[in-house]
Design an enzyme around this catalytic site. Structure first.
Site, short mmCIF file in Angstrom:
data_model
loop_
_atom_site.label_atom_id
_atom_site.label_comp_id
_atom_site.label_asym_id
_atom_site.label_seq_id
_atom_site.Cartn_x
_atom_site.Cartn_y
_atom_site.Cartn_z
N SER A 22 10.13 57.55 31.29
CA SER A 22 9.54 57.77 29.97
C SER A 22 9.67 56.52 29.10
O SER A 22 10.43 55.60 29.41
CB SER A 22 10.24 58.93 29.28
OG SER A 22 11.55 58.52 28.91
N LYS A 23 8.97 56.55 27.98
CA LYS A 23 9.01 55.43 27.05
C LYS A 23 10.45 55.25 26.55
O LYS A 23 10.90 54.13 26.33
CB LYS A 23 8.08 55.72 25.88
CG LYS A 23 8.13 54.67 24.82
CD LYS A 23 7.06 54.85 23.77
CE LYS A 23 7.18 53.82 22.67
NZ LYS A 23 8.44 53.88 21.93
N ARG A 24 11.14 56.37 26.39
CA ARG A 24 12.53 56.31 25.90
C ARG A 24 13.41 55.49 26.85
O ARG A 24 14.25 54.71 26.41
CB ARG A 24 13.07 57.73 25.72
CG ARG A 24 14.21 57.82 24.78
CD ARG A 24 14.13 58.94 23.75
NE ARG A 24 13.51 60.16 24.23
CZ ARG A 24 14.17 61.16 24.81
NH1 ARG A 24 15.45 61.07 25.05
NH2 ARG A 24 13.52 62.26 25.14
N GLY A 35 12.48 53.06 28.70
CA GLY A 35 12.11 51.67 28.48
C GLY A 35 12.78 51.12 27.24
O GLY A 35 13.36 50.02 27.25
N ASP A 36 12.73 51.90 26.15
CA ASP A 36 13.34 51.44 24.89
C ASP A 36 14.84 51.24 25.06
O ASP A 36 15.42 50.27 24.58
CB ASP A 36 13.10 52.48 23.77
CG ASP A 36 11.63 52.54 23.40
OD1 ASP A 36 10.89 51.60 23.76
OD2 ASP A 36 11.22 53.54 22.77
#
Ligand code: GLU
Length: 508
Positions: A265-267, A269-270
């Site tokens: 998920s994008k999370r 990645g962050d």
């Protein structure tokens, strides 16, 4: 007769395309090219609530950046245009009505408030409401109401939907090119909405099946999250009488988080500092998310990395050009289980592509970075520097950290190095070395290196001590590329000036 292979990538413009979506597009593209078929881009924008401005342009630019070329699509046009579902809206109603006519679908007039009440009622009994065979004949549907009443309601402007009449208890036998045979009993499935009068639009399921049929799609290659919809899709093909020409299906494995369980998920990645989107994305609200392109990845490296997330060539080879991928790709070599994403491996691929680029190509990419640092340099010299350093870089921007001292004299000296190497004995030797360099007839690395080497050996000096003190003076730190290359490139005057400056500022 073998049908011409036709595949489609059918994203919904609901936000930036996730790298999993790019992989779906890539596998479709590789499959189409491998079989000499067509790759179609269809925009599935019938869910007006989830539409995000800019998302379609983002999808197109992402595919272009990856080198995925489209044969038929929203920009290219083609024999089945338009390829944007919102522009095909008048097509779908006819098909929804045909299913009502043939008894495979029905009108339902329940208002959202009525459905909410039902859901709450079921919940209060500890049950979950499902719109299916057990309730459809008791609710406000054309299965219960008389045809006059249905007609009257429609004419009265009441809102309605058309729902698929899911068979009550039937085994649906399906085949997936990656997973093999799959059987599902319809008792677990509900009566999906196919069409809504409220916005005169079909839902995904109806539009997708109708368009795949009309566009003569032969293979549907898509993410695993669509596997639960497959029984409905099979039954829709059957209800329309299109089973004989229905496409083959292949559901691709999920992309998993670098560690632990679940989808990438994008999370993640962050948290871990890697992009999950191909390009940087700025949402209409002004929030931005990282992209591989802006983070300095080469599209070839990104594509190569993605190709191997779920597919394997059956050999140890890891570096593939797009043409090689096209000739080697097959759905048989796509795995069933989730593919774990490894951000370090993504960087590794970039480093591999970087070192295989020509020095001239890298120079062209590096010159603007030099300009940002207010350095004007001769491209021929930059090319030499890039050649010396490219093995150590992962991204083009790393070249600056690795090479700045070719363009600027150091103004600070690494404290540890100073402590270790900047002492009386070495300082005296550095003064000697300065005189030797000042007098050298040939100031090239190939001439300087043996000369300085012989001088150190003949005086029985310590190579490590002298050379490290020299390096400190030249670059301010104790590591870097071959020192005599630096001397040659910066030239005699600058070499002597750097020694003088170090002697001055470090020796008080
Ligand atoms: N519009 C669907 C999506 O956004 C397409 C699914 C399919 O390929 O059938 O993923």
């Amino acid at each position: 007769m073998e049908r011409r292979v036709r595949v489609r990538f059918a994203p919904s413009p609901t936000g930036p395309l996730h790298m999993g979506g790019v992989r779906t597009a890539l596998y479709n593209y590789l499959f189409a090219r491998k079989h000499g078929g067509d790759f179609i881009l269809r925009i599935e924008d019938t869910d007006s609530h989830r539409f995000v401005p800019g998302a379609e342009a983002y999808i197109l630019e992402s595919l272009r950046w990856c080198g995925i070329t489209i044969d038929e699509g929203v920009v290219e046009g083609g024999p089945h245009a338009p390829y944007r579902q919102s522009e095909r809206r008048e097509i779908y109603l006819k098909y929804a009505l045909a299913l009502v006519e043939s008894g495979h679908a029905y009108y339902a007039f329940d208002t959202p408030a009525e459905l909410d009440t039902l859901r709450t009622e079921y919940e209060s009994r500890g049950e979950t409401f499902s719109y299916n065979h057990s309730v459809r004949e008791q609710l406000n549907t054309s299965l219960r109401l008389s045809s006059e009443e249905v007609k009257a309601r429609i004419e009265n402007g009441d809102q309605w939907v058309i729902r698929f009449k899911m068979p009550a208890n039937e085994e649906v036998h399906m085949h997936d090119l990656i997973r093999g045979d799959v059987t599902v009993n319809t008792s677990t499935l509900d009566d999906k909405v196919l069409y809504k009068s409220a916005d005169s639009l079909p839902t995904y399921h109806l539009a997708n099946i109708v368009d795949d049929h009309l566009m003569e799609i032969t293979h549907v290659i898509r993410g695993e999250e669509w596997l639960p919809s497959l029984p409905l899709h099979y039954l829709l093909y059957r209800a329309f009488g299109w089973s004989d020409s229905q496409p083959a299906f292949a559901h691709l494995p999920l992309l998993l988080k670098p560690t632990g369980k679940g989808k990438l998920s994008k999370r993640d990645g962050d948290k871990m500092g890697f992009p999950v989107f191909p390009l940087q994305w700025t949402s209409p609200e002004g929030e931005t998310a990282h992209g591989y392109r802006e983070d300095g990845y080469f599209p070839e490296a990104f594509v190569n990395m993605l190709a191997l997330l779920g597919w394997n060539p059956g050999t140890d080879q890891e570096i593939f050009s797009m043409d090689e991928l096209i000739s080697l790709f097959s759905l048989e070599r796509v795995g069933k289980s989730g593919a774990r994403f490894n951000p370090e491996k993504a960087r590794w691929f970039n480093a591999q592509y970087l070192r295989h680029k020509s020095d001239a190509e890298l120079t062209a990419l590096f010159m603007p970075i030099l300009a940002e640092h207010e350095v004007t340099a001769d491209p021929n010299i930059v090319e030499r520097i890039v050649g010396l350093l490219k093995e150590r870089a992962t991204f083009v921007r790393d070249l600056w950290d690795l090479s700045w001292f070719f363009f600027k004299a150091p103004t600070e000296y690494d404290a540890k190095g100073v402590k270790k190497f900047w002492h009386e004995e070495n300082i005296a030797k550095l003064r000697e070395l300065r005189a030797i360099l000042a007098a050298a007839t040939d100031f090239t690395a190939t001439a300087l290196e043996p000369m300085v080497h012989d001088w150190i050996v003949s005086h029985e000096y310590s190579m490590g001590q002298v050379m490290n003190a020299f390096r400190l003076a030249m670059v301010g730190q104790s590591s870097g590329p071959a020192i005599f290359e630096i001397c040659e490139i910066v030239g005699r005057d600058e070499t002597l000036a750097r020694i003088d400056r170090a002697l001055d500022s470090l020796t008080q």
